[in-house]
Design an enzyme around this catalytic site. Structure first.
Site, PDB file in Angstrom:
ATOM      1  N   LYS A   1      -7.566   1.246  -3.463  1.00 53.92           N
ATOM      2  CA  LYS A   1      -6.696   0.980  -2.104  1.00 53.92           C
ATOM      3  C   LYS A   1      -6.929   1.602  -1.315  1.00 53.92           C
ATOM      4  O   LYS A   1      -7.717   1.632  -0.248  1.00 53.92           O
ATOM      5  CB  LYS A   1      -5.320   0.031  -1.981  1.00 53.92           C
TER       6      LYS A   1
ATOM      7  N   LYS B   1      -1.516   6.720   8.760  1.00 51.13           N
ATOM      8  CA  LYS B   1      -0.469   6.756   7.806  1.00 51.13           C
ATOM      9  C   LYS B   1      -1.235   6.910   5.791  1.00 51.13           C
ATOM     10  O   LYS B   1      -1.554   7.552   5.477  1.00 51.13           O
ATOM     11  CB  LYS B   1       0.998   5.637   7.371  1.00 51.13           C
TER      12      LYS B   1
ATOM     13  N   THR C   1       1.055  -1.220  -0.205  1.00 45.74           N
ATOM     14  CA  THR C   1       0.408  -0.161  -0.224  1.00 45.74           C
ATOM     15  C   THR C   1       0.907   1.418  -0.185  1.00 45.74           C
ATOM     16  O   THR C   1       0.920   1.924   1.048  1.00 45.74           O
ATOM     17  CB  THR C   1      -1.017   0.121   1.212  1.00 45.74           C
TER      18      THR C   1
END
Lengths: 296, 296, 296, 296
Positions: free
Chosen positions: B169, B238, B93
């Site tokens: 994603k 994040k 990711t």
């Protein structure tokens, strides 16, 4: 049992029809008479004034909002016309403040009050499969339970204070609108990268978010189909504001609710008054000015 | 096929094990060697430097974040050491910006690059049932497909631009964190009215929101169980910030993301660094100062 | 002129005293009689019921909020007791909705209605230097003008619709609370870097933001002095919510107002009920958990 | 003193001209040479490479942003070319992270580093009246002080850590953008009630908010004059994001900053790239769809 039913919109009519079908004597009243007549054709008894629907053992009401409830029960003095011992089951999505006020006003008059708001659309109501939150004195709930069971797939007891069922209903609607705004912002983001919104939504709603709310609203967003409204945008705004009001009364900040309020208001300002809450996707796309791009 | 695998955390190890189990010759490398040795016991070949894992037909990588990917592939010059024609499948990711940069750097060197981030926890990875987004040149995907099929329950093609799989994603993780914040705020609201959070969450997650994300995080919130982290709060922050960054690059405002960022940051400031994203419920309760009340 | 004055809090008393000092015959009424007696010592005539204060040419009122105005003028039937042609000048900060309703109710009864909310603290009122917004029919304003001039340093005409003066007052208070939250967040940020908040605030409020609002609240924040309240936090919240309500009625999203609402609510939840709006600095510091650090 | 000056945009040129006027020998360098030549006509010595401007006692730099500073001083190896003992005074508005990094890189090489960002527009700079924040080792500041005094109306010492001056500058810019958004939302609200924005803004900025920031941006908003930009909207967004980044590094949530970020981004998406930050008023009006109304 002798039962009354007040408020025969799409939801109320579907709910009342289950009581009739089970053989109960149901007396119905609605502000506009057309809806009442449809139920009469199923076997209901129609009356001209709400107090005559309130003379049974249990009175159900499914009115549109705080204002309608206030007008009929408080300003219209229906409460004063009811016999002590009658159970009033209020299915409407109303404010916590009004719920508390109604509980007091019923108690003063020796009336039993049960809050029983529901989750589910008219087709679910017609099938007698609603999820019904129930809060009130046990004895009152016990008395109404055979009727509630005819309308609900499942009863969710929330204790003796009626307002608790209402705050749960508002918290649930807040979660629904948040889910829609989440779909809206995420779809706008991927569309800005030329990803097809339909692909994205199919992925999300068949995996991590494979639940009724995401699938229903996700489909509407993928198809950019915002009319006719199921859960209308102004109604969504009303419920978010009622959730905020409930938060205010108990000093609970809800930052997501603040975002929802503004997005819904922006939708109204842009002409979405007659649209579904799913039109939040339109607001989000406008904010990013997606149309100026040659993108999916 | 000769296959390499770099990055053997909980996810990478589970994914690589499926390749080994299917009979492929898998050469593995990990920064800390302990993880590599565990895979060796399953039949993997371990090597001391990443370039030696990159000499097969396909190289998979599942590194922690942008920084780790940059260090190994760009600063560490792994790309320069790979033979033209090798397919690199990046499951991490990462940011959309890095995804774009990597695509360019691979192309310059005649390397094929496929972005294939996944949804699913380590147990899902071990079962070979991940939902895997796939974007890259068709020929490269075709070549890697037999391997991807061993790791994924389903492949979701997102076109030829690798960054598109990454933005999807990030959009998905944004939706997950939004769902958690939504559960957090709604639970705090009902708790302020003495409704039991467990009752509320059971209702919501067995009806309208009966999906994996809501059920998993809902359970954690109901039980106030925030450790050990599955999806850690700093990692959630994040990802929300990567979604904001992706939005910034295409001028897409995401007001919900702004709320999430602040709530997660407030969690960190309050000591939730080692907790799950579900600890957003703790942030919400603190904001309403719920503890001062004698409430459920 | 024969003048009445209703509502003798700190502001109302100071304003009325200027009318008395100029030689007008002022009949005053206040819910609690102590305040009225103080004005009697300056030369006012006190009466037991508000209708007796309303028998002059002009009636001023400076009540606390919507509820007080409703109780005295509508529920208390004061409007019904007034003679046609009387001018009512309402100085209170009330909702746009009530402003509109009052305008209608006055018109129905042949009464003149002027909205004249003010900016300024009690000491400014005592000096007759208030900034006073004025909206209503020209003839009515003309009649009251000699009185208004005694209380105001400057009159700011806002047209004939009374609600316009009220929306301007709410917009101004929204700007004040925003300025305070801005000082709060900025101070917290620099404090987290060990910059002294006093140095920072002195810099800002003697240069870019050298204006009364920033200097007054900045000083309070620098000194962490939140009591006694000048502009109390609950009152600040009330006004922000009235601004939101005014926005809602005209479909104007106000994202800053949403943030203010939540921060103020968080302050209330943390015990700032008796503090000044400047206590937003406490909310901000708590959010960043500044106390855990060994910082200025 | 032998002085160098790098970065001759509108601000840098005005600042350097004051050094020249005071009789200092100033060697200047700028990426595009035109700006340097203008200063040459005032008496500056121009050079072809930045290292030749860095050979004096003090080097001032006023570059546009983090990237420019990195390119010249780090990637361009200017730091390596400077003699130990040289004082570098960096006037740019840069990130706290880069400020810290630069402090370390200077220390490693025995160079003195002073952060001295400024508040003020080019005309203020030309008049030598800037408000200048100063942070660094006392000895270094002492050495540069005679030069700083030529450019600044006032020096505001912020301690020995350079990053502190930078965080104060970012906090100040955050407050400026908040003030503008506040003017924007308040103006939109009153305009929706047909109040003239000019009247409203004149009231506010001549009373409660009678300060340079509110008066300057208020005038632009009242006149709907957004070009040419003084403080450009993309630059405003950059600074808000740097403030957020500084907040992130110290775990300081800044909910207002989140709102500003989205509003500015919405402005960019709507084509305000070449406009002033005051164009936030346009964003706010668009959000409320003011144009559809027949209103002021």
């Amino acid at each position: 049992m002798k039962v009354g039913f007040i408020g025969l919109g799409a939801m109320g009519s579907a709910m009342a029809s289950n009581l009739i079908a089970a053989g109960h004597t149901v007396t119905v009243w609605n502000r506009s008479e057309a809806a009442a007549e449809k139920l009469a054709s199923l076997g209901a008894k129609t009356v001209r004034t709400p107090d005559r629907a309130a003379q049974g053992d249990v009175l159900h009401s499914m009115l549109a909002n705080d204002q309608a409830v206030r007008e009929v029960f408080l300003d219209g003095a229906l409460l004063d016309a009811m016999d002590p011992g009658t159970v009033h089951v209020n299915h409407a999505t109303i404010s916590v403040g009004l719920a508390r006020h109604l509980a007091e006003e019923h108690a003063k008059r020796g009336l039993d009050y049960v809050a029983a708001p529901v989750f589910g659309r008219p087709d679910v109501a017609a099938a007698g499969k609603l999820n019904m939150l129930v809060a009130g004195q046990s004895a009152a709930i016990e008395k109404a339970k055979p009727l509630l069971d005819l309308m609900a797939g499942k009863l969710w007891p929330m204790g003796e204070l009626p307002e608790r069922a209402n705050v749960v209903k508002l918290a649930g609607n807040f979660m629904i609108v948040t889910a829609i705004e989440s779909l809206a912002e995420a779809s706008t983001l991927v569309r800005a990268y030329d990803v097809n919104a339909t692909d994205f939504i199919e992925l999300m709603t068949s995996t991590l978010f494979a639940s009724p709310v995401y699938q229903g609203y996700g489909k509407a967003i993928a198809e950019q189909r915002f009319t006719p409204p199921g859960f209308s945008l102004p109604l969504g705004l009303k419920d978010v504001m009622l959730a905020q009001e409930a938060g205010f009364a108990q000093q609970v900040p809800m930052p997501l609710a603040g975002v929802l309020r503004d997005s819904l208001l922006e939708g109204l300002a842009d002409g979405a008054e007659g649209m579904d809450v799913a039109a939040l996707a339109r607001v989000s796309a406008r904010r990013a000015n997606l149309d100026r791009r040659s993108k999916g």
